[in-house]
Design a protein around this motif. Structure first.
Motif, PDB file in Angstrom:
ATOM      1  N   UNK A 142       1.874 -79.802   1.221  1.00 13.89           N
ATOM      2  CA  UNK A 142       3.003 -79.465   2.100  1.00 13.89           C
ATOM      3  C   UNK A 142       2.716 -79.870   3.536  1.00 13.89           C
ATOM      4  N   UNK A 143       1.509 -79.585   3.998  1.00 13.10           N
ATOM      5  CA  UNK A 143       1.131 -79.930   5.364  1.00 13.10           C
ATOM      6  C   UNK A 143       1.132 -81.436   5.582  1.00 13.10           C
ATOM      7  N   UNK A 144       0.689 -82.185   4.574  1.00 14.05           N
ATOM      8  CA  UNK A 144       0.678 -83.650   4.684  1.00 14.05           C
ATOM      9  C   UNK A 144       2.094 -84.203   4.735  1.00 14.05           C
ATOM     10  N   UNK A 145       2.979 -83.666   3.904  1.00 15.36           N
ATOM     11  CA  UNK A 145       4.371 -84.116   3.891  1.00 15.36           C
ATOM     12  C   UNK A 145       5.040 -83.798   5.225  1.00 15.36           C
ATOM     13  N   UNK A 146       4.794 -82.595   5.732  1.00 13.98           N
ATOM     14  CA  UNK A 146       5.375 -82.197   7.016  1.00 13.98           C
ATOM     15  C   UNK A 146       4.886 -83.089   8.146  1.00 13.98           C
ATOM     16  N   UNK A 147       3.613 -83.375   8.149  1.00 10.31           N
ATOM     17  CA  UNK A 147       3.043 -84.216   9.199  1.00 10.31           C
ATOM     18  C   UNK A 147       3.590 -85.630   9.129  1.00 10.31           C
ATOM     19  N   UNK A 148       3.744 -86.146   7.930  1.00 11.11           N
ATOM     20  CA  UNK A 148       4.203 -87.524   7.745  1.00 11.11           C
ATOM     21  C   UNK A 148       5.678 -87.691   8.076  1.00 11.11           C
ATOM     22  N   UNK A 149       6.493 -86.702   7.703  1.00 13.24           N
ATOM     23  CA  UNK A 149       7.941 -86.869   7.796  1.00 13.24           C
ATOM     24  C   UNK A 149       8.614 -85.966   8.823  1.00 13.24           C
ATOM     25  N   UNK A 150       7.829 -85.408   9.749  1.00 12.00           N
ATOM     26  CA  UNK A 150       8.408 -84.846  10.964  1.00 12.00           C
ATOM     27  C   UNK A 150       8.996 -83.464  10.897  1.00 12.00           C
ATOM     28  N   UNK A 151       8.451 -82.571  10.062  1.00  8.70           N
ATOM     29  CA  UNK A 151       8.967 -81.203  10.056  1.00  8.70           C
ATOM     30  C   UNK A 151       8.608 -80.488  11.351  1.00  8.70           C
ATOM     31  N   UNK A 152       7.439 -80.787  11.902  1.00  6.64           N
ATOM     32  CA  UNK A 152       6.990 -80.102  13.110  1.00  6.64           C
ATOM     33  C   UNK A 152       7.525 -80.827  14.342  1.00  6.64           C
ATOM     34  N   UNK A 153       8.823 -80.675  14.561  1.00 11.08           N
ATOM     35  CA  UNK A 153       9.470 -81.298  15.708  1.00 11.08           C
ATOM     36  C   UNK A 153       9.756 -80.255  16.774  1.00 11.08           C
TER      37      UNK A 153
ATOM     38  N   UNK B  14      12.918 -77.266   9.625  1.00 15.13           N
ATOM     39  CA  UNK B  14      12.220 -77.785   8.440  1.00 15.13           C
ATOM     40  C   UNK B  14      12.802 -79.101   7.957  1.00 15.13           C
ATOM     41  N   UNK B  15      12.140 -79.681   6.963  1.00 17.87           N
ATOM     42  CA  UNK B  15      12.682 -80.847   6.290  1.00 17.87           C
ATOM     43  C   UNK B  15      13.115 -80.428   4.886  1.00 17.87           C
ATOM     44  N   UNK B  16      14.104 -81.129   4.384  1.00 14.74           N
ATOM     45  CA  UNK B  16      14.600 -80.909   3.031  1.00 14.74           C
ATOM     46  C   UNK B  16      13.934 -81.922   2.116  1.00 14.74           C
ATOM     47  N   UNK B  17      13.396 -81.463   0.987  1.00 11.63           N
ATOM     48  CA  UNK B  17      12.720 -82.344   0.037  1.00 11.63           C
ATOM     49  C   UNK B  17      13.295 -82.128  -1.353  1.00 11.63           C
ATOM     50  N   UNK B  18      13.606 -83.211  -2.047  1.00 11.55           N
ATOM     51  CA  UNK B  18      14.064 -83.085  -3.426  1.00 11.55           C
ATOM     52  C   UNK B  18      13.508 -84.223  -4.269  1.00 11.55           C
ATOM     53  N   UNK B  19      13.418 -83.952  -5.565  1.00 15.16           N
ATOM     54  CA  UNK B  19      12.825 -84.887  -6.511  1.00 15.16           C
ATOM     55  C   UNK B  19      13.906 -85.752  -7.147  1.00 15.16           C
ATOM     56  N   UNK B  20      13.642 -87.061  -7.247  1.00 12.09           N
ATOM     57  CA  UNK B  20      14.647 -87.948  -7.836  1.00 12.09           C
ATOM     58  C   UNK B  20      14.161 -88.664  -9.086  1.00 12.09           C
ATOM     59  N   UNK B  21      12.882 -88.554  -9.414  1.00  7.77           N
ATOM     60  CA  UNK B  21      12.394 -89.196 -10.639  1.00  7.77           C
ATOM     61  C   UNK B  21      12.633 -88.283 -11.831  1.00  7.77           C
ATOM     62  N   UNK B  22      12.860 -88.902 -12.984  1.00  6.45           N
ATOM     63  CA  UNK B  22      13.006 -88.125 -14.211  1.00  6.45           C
ATOM     64  C   UNK B  22      11.692 -87.418 -14.537  1.00  6.45           C
TER      65      UNK B  22
END
Length: 215
Positions: free
Chosen positions: A34-45, A50-58
């Motif tokens: 979670x921390x890596x995703x937040x750091x990479x995609x800008x949740x800590x602005x 927060x950022x919204x995350x959803x899964x698209x692969x089957x």
């Protein structure tokens, strides 16, 4: 502004919330991931949104790693911010820097390089590339307020699909498809085609569709 606030509240009520990530779906990353995703995609602005995350692969049973797959993230603080795609494999984040609406071929190169480096099996490559196609298809007609001037004005997905097919050189796509089928892995062949075939955005989407739906 009010509309965005209402949407945000509804997402909070219907989604799985954990710190700086809102999970759209029945899944949750580990604290480290979670921390890596937040750091990479800008949740800590600056707005602490927060950022919204959803899964698209089957769904696949990938070595017992339930959350492995392909995901999209979007900044909740910026309604018009582009969506990012990323891969989670063996509980590790594989970030993709490029944006699908802007440089789909670069997204595809980054994506295929990850699959190639991980030496994924064909069935996993097909599933993950199917998710990539889904992402790029939905980014095709967007400009996110840039000067790209993408004014296709599709009324639905069928209109968009028809437009893509009409602006595709089917002979070139079929030739690229045959070349890819003769390589050891899809990712290897697709990377080679992106370097040598000079595919348009429409042709890339058509090729991804063919690669992920054919038997």
């Amino acid at each position: 502004m009010i509309k965005n606030a209402i949407i945000f509240v509804l997402l909070l009520l219907t989604s799985n919330v954990n710190g700086q990530i809102i999970y759209k779906g029945n899944f949750k990353f580990s604290k480290t991931l979670s921390e890596k995703v937040c750091k990479e995609y800008g949740a800590f602005n600056e707005n602490k949104m927060p950022i919204l995350v959803w899964k698209i692969s089957n769904e696949l049973e990938l070595d017992g790693c339930r959350n492995d797959g392909v995901y999209i993230s979007k900044k909740m603080s910026m309604p018009h911010a582009p969506r990012h795609i990323f891969i989670v494999r063996n509980s590790h984040l594989f970030a993709i820097k490029s944006l699908g609406f802007f440089v789909p071929e670069e997204v595809t190169k980054e994506f295929c390089t990850i699959l190639k480096d991980n030496k994924e099996k064909i069935e996993i490559e097909k599933t993950f590339l199917g998710a990539l196609y889904h992402y790029l298809f939905n980014e095709f007609d967007l400009d996110y307020g840039t000067s790209l001037n993408k004014n296709y004005n599709f009324s639905d997905d069928q209109d968009e699909f028809k437009y893509i097919q009409e602006h595709t050189d089917s002979d070139k796509v079929n030739s690229a498809y045959q070349r890819i089928c003769s390589t050891d892995t899809i990712s290897d062949g697709l990377l080679e085609c992106l370097t040598s075939c000079d595919l348009t955005e429409c042709e890339l989407l058509s090729l991804l569709s063919l690669l992920t739906t054919s038997k």
